[in-house]
Design an enzyme around this catalytic site. Structure first.
Site, PDB file in Angstrom:
ATOM      1  N   GLN A  73      -7.616   0.060   3.986  1.00  0.00           N
ATOM      2  CA  GLN A  73      -8.377  -0.537   5.099  1.00  0.00           C
ATOM      3  C   GLN A  73      -9.780  -0.977   4.695  1.00  0.00           C
ATOM      4  O   GLN A  73     -10.498  -1.570   5.496  1.00  0.00           O
ATOM      5  CB  GLN A  73      -8.466   0.448   6.273  1.00  0.00           C
ATOM      6  CG  GLN A  73      -7.159   0.603   7.028  1.00  0.00           C
ATOM      7  CD  GLN A  73      -6.684  -0.693   7.681  1.00  0.00           C
ATOM      8  OE1 GLN A  73      -7.443  -1.651   7.864  1.00  0.00           O
ATOM      9  NE2 GLN A  73      -5.413  -0.753   8.022  1.00  0.00           N
TER      10      GLN A  73
ATOM     11  N   GLY B 203       0.817  -1.206   0.000  1.00  0.00           N
ATOM     12  CA  GLY B 203       0.000   0.000   0.000  1.00  0.00           C
ATOM     13  C   GLY B 203       0.853   1.259   0.000  1.00  0.00           C
ATOM     14  O   GLY B 203       0.500   2.264  -0.625  1.00  0.00           O
ATOM     15  N   THR B 204       1.968   1.200   0.691  1.00  0.00           N
ATOM     16  CA  THR B 204       2.851   2.364   0.759  1.00  0.00           C
ATOM     17  C   THR B 204       3.345   2.735  -0.642  1.00  0.00           C
ATOM     18  O   THR B 204       3.296   3.906  -1.038  1.00  0.00           O
ATOM     19  CB  THR B 204       4.052   2.047   1.681  1.00  0.00           C
ATOM     20  OG1 THR B 204       3.544   1.715   2.980  1.00  0.00           O
ATOM     21  CG2 THR B 204       4.994   3.226   1.791  1.00  0.00           C
TER      22      THR B 204
ATOM     23  N   GLY C 118      -2.404  -6.257  -0.206  1.00  0.00           N
ATOM     24  CA  GLY C 118      -2.840  -7.645  -0.077  1.00  0.00           C
ATOM     25  C   GLY C 118      -2.946  -8.143   1.353  1.00  0.00           C
ATOM     26  O   GLY C 118      -3.868  -8.871   1.710  1.00  0.00           O
TER      27      GLY C 118
ATOM     28  N   CYS D 219       5.584   2.986  18.260  1.00  0.00           N
ATOM     29  CA  CYS D 219       6.243   2.773  19.549  1.00  0.00           C
ATOM     30  C   CYS D 219       7.737   3.017  19.350  1.00  0.00           C
ATOM     31  O   CYS D 219       8.394   2.308  18.618  1.00  0.00           O
ATOM     32  CB  CYS D 219       6.015   1.335  19.990  1.00  0.00           C
ATOM     33  SG  CYS D 219       6.713   1.003  21.590  1.00  0.00           S
TER      34      CYS D 219
END
Ligand code: PLP
Length: 392
Positions: A182, A75-76, A203, A328
């Site tokens: 999403q 997706g990036t 995917g 994080c």
């Protein structure tokens, strides 16, 4: 046989397991069918035919023509490619509009473009995460190349009105990209009818493996490849195709079409059971974002007076995977940029946990979480209350 203790997986917006039928179909492409689809001999051609079929399957999932699909690595890459292409094909336009709550695949790419001299408008959202479409309209300029807007927010599940936004863009002659990563497998996608010029999918959010994605480019939209090399993807993305994963993506798309209605209805019922159970059984809890319009699988909940980091750690000890939706780093959780943009205090953002369900969750798993969570919150509240009170 794995001796791993049972896993209660509630982090399907992060990634999903590979469906057994998907794994089965991809394995031969890692074993005997390993030819290069661009090769001139039939061992390669045969593989190429499976690529064509996968292209048809993913095109059917988003209701477009197979030739409008470019397979990517994730997706990036799809987001980066759409944005870079819009700028490259309209060199006189150096302005991009996006929102403050996008995934870092858009936000950080835009930030890097700003350093190169492009201008970026980050639209704010209200306390529910919604956009003001009049503000969006006002932000469009004669030199705006592209509006890039996510369809569903990965942290809250909130849906943006992409159809209206695409229509607005069209009326102003501005290209429109939607990050639909999403959405796939959760709600119906009709990309052509939606009116966008570009649409990204990944995917691994829909029970295919990691390392494969797609970019839909509407026919006749000017396009500039991002990866330049071989003539793969009809010259639109260099690099030998990740055949096994693309074939898997095709099968996952087929399964998503087949099961969309039943799965999303069942997942919604489980999500609602989980959300209502938490809000009822644990005091000082409230949802971040609206009940609707929202993905059927996502709930994001603030637990007053406790750090998400502690909640996630104790959930993990109970075998439960959930997420805070924030990066994080060095052991401390940065407050989520999405919740912060929605006006949450840093303390509330740091006390928020996202549960994202999927096709494989069961009512018994939801009950397990509802059994464990109250004691976890009670323990954390007793031990380490946050100093700053958190407004609901
Ligand atoms: N866009 C959204 C909304 C996402 O949630 C994600 C992944 O979490 C991405 C883009 C990036 O997708 P990938 O992991 O395939 O690069």
């Amino acid at each position: 046989m794995s001796d791993r203790p049972p896993l209660y997986y509630f982090d399907n917006n992060a990634t999903t397991c590979i469906a057994p039928a998907v794994l089965e179909i991809m394995l031969p492409f890692l074993e005997e069918n390993w030819g290069n689809p661009s090769s001139a001999y039939s061992f390669g051609h045969e593989v190429g035919r499976h690529l064509d079929r996968a292209r048809q399957q993913v095109a059917a999932l988003i209701q477009v023509e197979p030739r409008e699909i470019i397979f990517t690595s994730c997706g990036t890459e799809s987001n980066n490619t759409a944005i870079a292409s819009a700028l490259a094909t309209r060199p006189d336009r150096r302005h991009i509009v996006t929102t403050a709550v996008e995934h870092s695949a858009t936000l950080k790419f835009c930030a890097s473009l700003e350093k190169q001299g492009y201008q970026v408008t980050l639209l704010p959202v209200n306390h529910e995460g919604a956009l003001d479409l009049r503000e969006l309209e006002r932000s469009l300029r004669p030199d705006t190349a592209l509006v890039s807007i996510m369809w569903a927010n990965n942290e809250t599940g909130m849906l943006f009105p992409v159809r209206e936004i695409a229509a607005l863009c069209r009326s102003k002659g501005v290209l429109c990209h939607t990050d639909a990563v999403q959405v796939a497998g959760k709600i119906r996608i009709e990309a052509k009818e939606l009116g966008v010029d570009f649409l990204s999918l990944s995917g691994h959010k829909l029970h295919a493996p990691k390392g494969v994605g797609l970019l839909y480019v509407k026919r006749h939209t000017k396009f500039q490849p991002y990866l330049i090399g071989g003539g793969q993807e009809r010259g639109r993305r260099g690099g030998t195709e990740n055949v096994a994963s693309i074939v898997a993506f095709g099968r996952a798309a087929e399964l998503a079409i087949e099961h969309l209605e039943t799965t999303s209805g069942r997942v919604r019922a489980l999500r609602d059971q989980l959300e209502a159970g938490i809000l009822r059984r644990i005091s000082g809890t409230s949802r971040n974002g609206p009940a609707e319009p929202r993905l059927p699988n996502t709930t994001n909940i603030a637990f007053r007076g406790v750090e998400a980091e502690g909640i996630l750690m104790l959930l993990d000890q109970a075998g439960i995977c959930a997420s805070s939706g924030s990066a994080c780093t060095t052991g401390s959780l940065d407050p989520s940029h999405v919740l912060t943009a929605m006006g949450c205090t840093a303390a509330r953002a740091r006390s928020s946990v996202r549960f994202s369900l999927g096709a494989y969750n069961t009512a018994a798993e939801v009950e397990y979480v509802l059994d464990r969570l109250p004691a976890i919150i009670e323990k954390l509240r007793a031990n380490a209350p946050l100093e700053e009170p958190v407004a609901n």
